[in-house]
Write a protein that holds these residues in place. Structure first.
Motif, PDB file in Angstrom:
ATOM      1  N   CYS A 286       0.895  -1.091  -0.138  1.00  0.00           N
ATOM      2  CA  CYS A 286       0.086   0.164  -0.027  1.00  0.00           C
ATOM      3  C   CYS A 286       0.901   1.348   0.106  1.00  0.00           C
TER       4      CYS A 286
ATOM      5  N   ALA B  70      -8.967   1.306  -2.729  1.00  0.00           N
ATOM      6  CA  ALA B  70      -8.714   2.420  -2.935  1.00  0.00           C
ATOM      7  C   ALA B  70      -9.690   3.313  -2.334  1.00  0.00           C
TER       8      ALA B  70
ATOM      9  N   PHE C 269      -8.070  -5.246  -5.056  1.00  0.00           N
ATOM     10  CA  PHE C 269      -7.857  -4.008  -5.146  1.00  0.00           C
ATOM     11  C   PHE C 269      -8.577  -3.079  -4.375  1.00  0.00           C
TER      12      PHE C 269
ATOM     13  N   ARG D  54      -4.207   3.624  -1.222  1.00  0.00           N
ATOM     14  CA  ARG D  54      -4.327   2.718  -2.759  1.00  0.00           C
ATOM     15  C   ARG D  54      -3.526   1.438  -1.898  1.00  0.00           C
TER      16      ARG D  54
ATOM     17  N   LEU E  19      -3.706   2.069  -9.377  1.00  0.00           N
ATOM     18  CA  LEU E  19      -3.299   1.260  -8.362  1.00  0.00           C
ATOM     19  C   LEU E  19      -2.301   0.151  -8.916  1.00  0.00           C
TER      20      LEU E  19
END
Length: 271
Positions: free
Chosen positions: A155, A179, A177, A161, A190
């Motif tokens: 991250c 965010a 994924f 992210r 990402l």
């Protein structure tokens, strides 16, 4: 295989691995922790000993402290052991020990008598070579309890992210994924946080590159939903993406700015 990730200890007491930079910030891993609590909370509740490991927590123990608090929202009897390869970091963390939280010197060998139900390794493999990853995953998965989960990923510095791989004792299962949608221009942003197993595979001809390309296209097509907010745009884009990619989660996770895809769909070619 690189010698760094699976360095053979000169003695039984020497941990396996190398010291990371150790950078950490409070609340950095909140997205990963919340996903773990939601996805793996039932397994932790079922376990006779709901043991979790924060592997490579860094120069300060914040992530281990926070992991305990977040896991206990799903499994009240969970306990966390923070493991660090740097003895000075272990000594600095000891004043933060409490009921359910302790710290131990070690590395990828996970030097505990019990098999953990969870191992979380965030921002640990970023410094290693891509060729090291498979051997590290295999070593860590071999330490899991039968119903255990390894979560390994990367991250940014403040947790906006994040991309992680979830693995069971048998190997990799999914890629997630996640965010902070208000700060996301497009899903392919990402890519810079892909875990080590995938970050060098974001090139034409590789599945993860095709996935991010299609995600960007779905995001662009969902632009009319932006007037309802970034969350609604993300949800619409994931719905469209699901037509061609094996998305395994549902709207409750999409609303958190997440999407989870089967590992097999994104695995590097030839892996």
């Amino acid at each position: 295989m690189s010698s760094r990730a699976l360095r053979t200890p000169s003695s039984a007491a020497r941990p396996v691995g190398t010291v990371t930079r150790g950078t950490t910030n409070p609340n950095r891993l909140r997205r990963m922790d919340r996903w773990i609590a939601a996805a793996h909370g039932a397994a932790l509740r079922r376990a006779a000993d709901p043991l979790a490991v924060d592997l490579g927590y860094g120069a300060a123990p914040w992530t281990a402290v926070e992991l305990l608090l977040r896991l206990r929202t799903a499994a009240p009897h969970a306990r966390v052991v923070g493991i660090e390869i740097d003895p000075a970091r272990v000594a600095a963390a000891r004043p933060y020990e409490r009921e359910g939280l302790s710290f131990r010197h070690g590395g990828f060998e996970v030097p505990l008598p019990a098999r953990p139900v969870l191992i979380r390794a965030a921002n640990v493999l970023r410094q290693y070579d891509e060729g090291d990853v498979g051997a590290v995953w295999e070593r860590l998965c071999a330490r899991l309890a039968p119903d255990g989960l390894l979560v390994e990923g990367t991250c940014d510095e403040i947790g906006r992210r994040h991309v992680w791989v979830a693995l069971g004792p048998e190997g990799p299962r999914t890629v997630t994924f996640a965010a902070r949608l208000a700060s996301l221009e497009r899903p392919s942003d990402l890519a810079e946080r892909l875990p080590k197993a995938l970050i060098h595979r974001n090139v034409p001809g590789e599945p993860v590159h095709a996935f991010l390309r299609d995600f960007d296209r779905a995001w662009a097509a969902a632009a009319p939903y932006a007037s309802y907010g970034a969350r609604q745009r993300w949800i619409r884009a994931v719905r469209d993406l699901r037509a061609d990619w094996p998305v395994v989660d549902r709207g409750t996770r999409w609303r958190q700015g997440e999407v989870t895809v089967r590992w097999e769909a994104l695995a590097p070619r030839g892996a």
